[in-house]
Design a protein around this motif. Structure first.
Motif, PDB file in Angstrom:
ATOM      1  N   SER A 116       0.838  -1.203   0.000  1.00 55.77           N
ATOM      2  CA  SER A 116       0.000   0.000   0.000  1.00 55.77           C
ATOM      3  C   SER A 116       0.870   1.249   0.000  1.00 55.77           C
ATOM      4  O   SER A 116       2.063   1.207   0.288  1.00 55.77           O
ATOM      5  N   SER A 117       0.261   2.396  -0.298  1.00 58.74           N
ATOM      6  CA  SER A 117       1.013   3.650  -0.265  1.00 58.74           C
ATOM      7  C   SER A 117       1.490   3.953   1.148  1.00 58.74           C
ATOM      8  O   SER A 117       2.561   4.540   1.341  1.00 58.74           O
ATOM      9  N   ASN A 118       0.725   3.542   2.155  1.00 60.82           N
ATOM     10  CA  ASN A 118       1.134   3.765   3.549  1.00 60.82           C
ATOM     11  C   ASN A 118       2.372   2.938   3.895  1.00 60.82           C
ATOM     12  O   ASN A 118       3.257   3.389   4.635  1.00 60.82           O
ATOM     13  N   TYR A 119       2.423   1.739   3.360  1.00 58.21           N
ATOM     14  CA  TYR A 119       3.608   0.893   3.553  1.00 58.21           C
ATOM     15  C   TYR A 119       4.835   1.566   2.946  1.00 58.21           C
ATOM     16  O   TYR A 119       5.930   1.547   3.526  1.00 58.21           O
ATOM     17  N   LEU A 120       4.656   2.218   1.802  1.00 59.50           N
ATOM     18  CA  LEU A 120       5.762   2.914   1.155  1.00 59.50           C
ATOM     19  C   LEU A 120       6.226   4.108   1.978  1.00 59.50           C
ATOM     20  O   LEU A 120       7.415   4.428   2.013  1.00 59.50           O
ATOM     21  N   ILE A 121       5.283   4.778   2.639  1.00 55.85           N
ATOM     22  CA  ILE A 121       5.656   5.876   3.541  1.00 55.85           C
ATOM     23  C   ILE A 121       6.551   5.324   4.650  1.00 55.85           C
ATOM     24  O   ILE A 121       7.585   5.903   4.986  1.00 55.85           O
ATOM     25  N   CYS A 122       6.141   4.193   5.230  1.00 55.05           N
ATOM     26  CA  CYS A 122       6.940   3.557   6.289  1.00 55.05           C
ATOM     27  C   CYS A 122       8.333   3.212   5.792  1.00 55.05           C
ATOM     28  O   CYS A 122       9.342   3.495   6.457  1.00 55.05           O
ATOM     29  N   ARG A 123       8.414   2.599   4.624  1.00 57.74           N
ATOM     30  CA  ARG A 123       9.716   2.183   4.089  1.00 57.74           C
ATOM     31  C   ARG A 123      10.597   3.397   3.783  1.00 57.74           C
ATOM     32  O   ARG A 123      11.808   3.370   4.013  1.00 57.74           O
ATOM     33  N   THR A 124       9.991   4.463   3.274  1.00 58.31           N
ATOM     34  CA  THR A 124      10.745   5.684   2.991  1.00 58.31           C
ATOM     35  C   THR A 124      11.279   6.291   4.282  1.00 58.31           C
ATOM     36  O   THR A 124      12.434   6.735   4.354  1.00 58.31           O
ATOM     37  N   PHE A 125      10.439   6.291   5.326  1.00 62.24           N
ATOM     38  CA  PHE A 125      10.865   6.819   6.623  1.00 62.24           C
ATOM     39  C   PHE A 125      11.993   5.984   7.219  1.00 62.24           C
ATOM     40  O   PHE A 125      13.008   6.517   7.686  1.00 62.24           O
ATOM     41  N   ILE A 126      11.841   4.668   7.203  1.00 64.14           N
ATOM     42  CA  ILE A 126      12.848   3.771   7.766  1.00 64.14           C
ATOM     43  C   ILE A 126      14.201   3.963   7.082  1.00 64.14           C
ATOM     44  O   ILE A 126      15.248   4.028   7.742  1.00 64.14           O
ATOM     45  N   LYS A 127      14.170   4.082   5.762  1.00 66.98           N
ATOM     46  CA  LYS A 127      15.411   4.261   5.012  1.00 66.98           C
ATOM     47  C   LYS A 127      16.060   5.598   5.325  1.00 66.98           C
ATOM     48  O   LYS A 127      17.278   5.694   5.501  1.00 66.98           O
TER      49      LYS A 127
END
Length: 320
Positions: A161-172
């Motif tokens: 999901s787009s929310n999952y991508l937000i999480c991955r972007t933040f983590i990175k």
């Protein structure tokens, strides 16, 4: 010309005449808009607002069908197999129509199975925590997560999901190790956050704004270049000390491939009229969603954008 050729020519002529005529009559019954997540998330909120306005323009109801699962892949699979007659449309985003191809190798559809209608909205990614979480700022949260690897939980609307991508972007960007908790939509994740079952969520301001204004969650930052007019007190990620945390969410409407071009054009015209309405623009502003430019609303713009998004998230998700 022999008899068989005459029959074939007549059939082709009927098909050629039939498409415009059917488009003129379209729509003659309600249209189903598939929403790839549970009710309450940003895609669902935007779909309902736009669907209501488009329905008024088209003279037929647009009925929402929420179908969560696999980060939206379940719904996209259904949409790809639907009759290409304009009566089944789907609202997609950077997760369902771009990142999912890197996450789920066994998808039963490809980008080529969809025809874009137009961009619907641009959304502002945000990180928010439960009210009693000890960190008060984004960098305090990063420091806490680094001191407690794997112990902080962030909810999202499902892998892909787009929310999952937000999480991955933040983590990175932050270089932290946090536990990602998957839900069937942003709505259920937000409910668990407010109930204290998880520490935070990665979401769009569209679905978080109500909880933020009601002081039910603790917003840390928005991953946008400038502050949001509707939530001016929330700093940008750059102001908060993490400039690498930048993201741009989007929603677009798609139909199954081979949907007749006159029908796609009619849907696009209805979308543009809907997005031009003062009512919808006011609601978008309240929800911190941005109305696309006229160029961005076109099928051609979305058709050119999606392959770039697919490649962008392929790189992000490969952790290169």
């Amino acid at each position: 010309m022999n008899a068989r050729s005459l029959v074939s020519a007549a059939a082709l002529a009927l098909v050629a005449m039939g498409s415009p005529l059917s488009a003129q009559d379209y729509p003659s019954k309600p249209i189903t808009m598939i929403v790839p997540f549970a009710a309450g998330g940003s895609s669902d909120v935007i779909a309902r607002l736009v669907g209501d306005e488009m329905g008024r323009v088209l003279g037929q109801r647009i009925v929402m069908e929420n179908m969560g699962g696999a980060g939206g892949a379940t719904a996209l699979s259904r949409a790809a197999k639907a009759e290409p007659d304009g009566y089944t449309i789907v609202i997609g985003n950077s997760g369902t129509n771009a990142a999912s191809y890197s996450i789920y190798p066994d998808l039963k559809y490809t980008n080529a199975d969809f025809a874009p209608v137009g961009l619907v909205a641009k959304t502002s990614p945000m990180i928010a925590l439960k009210l009693d979480f000890p960190a008060k700022t984004l960098m305090e949260f990063v420091a806490y997560a680094k001191a407690n690897p794997g112990k902080v939980s962030l909810g999202h609307a499902g892998v892909g999901s787009s929310n999952y991508l937000i999480c991955r972007t933040f983590i990175k960007a932050a270089g932290v190790d946090v536990a990602l908790v998957s839900y069937r939509g942003a709505g259920p994740a937000l409910n668990d956050l407010m109930g204290g079952q998880i520490d935070g969520v990665c979401d769009a301001a569209t679905s978080l704004s109500g909880a933020v204004m009601g002081e039910k969650v603790k917003p840390l930052a928005v991953a946008t270049p400038s502050r949001l007019a509707s939530l001016p007190e929330i700093p940008t990620s750059t102001e908060a000390g993490l400039p690498g945390f930048q993201a741009q969410g989007w929603n677009a409407i798609f139909v199954p491939k081979n949907t007749p071009e006159p029908i796609v054009a009619k849907l696009n015209a209805a979308l543009k009229t809907a997005l031009a309405s003062q009512n919808l623009q006011g609601r978008f502003k309240d929800l911190s969603s941005v109305v696309p430019t006229p160029e961005e609303m076109t099928p051609a713009f979305v058709a050119a954008m999606v392959p770039k998004e697919i490649e962008k998230y392929r790189v992000l998700l490969s952790d290169k």
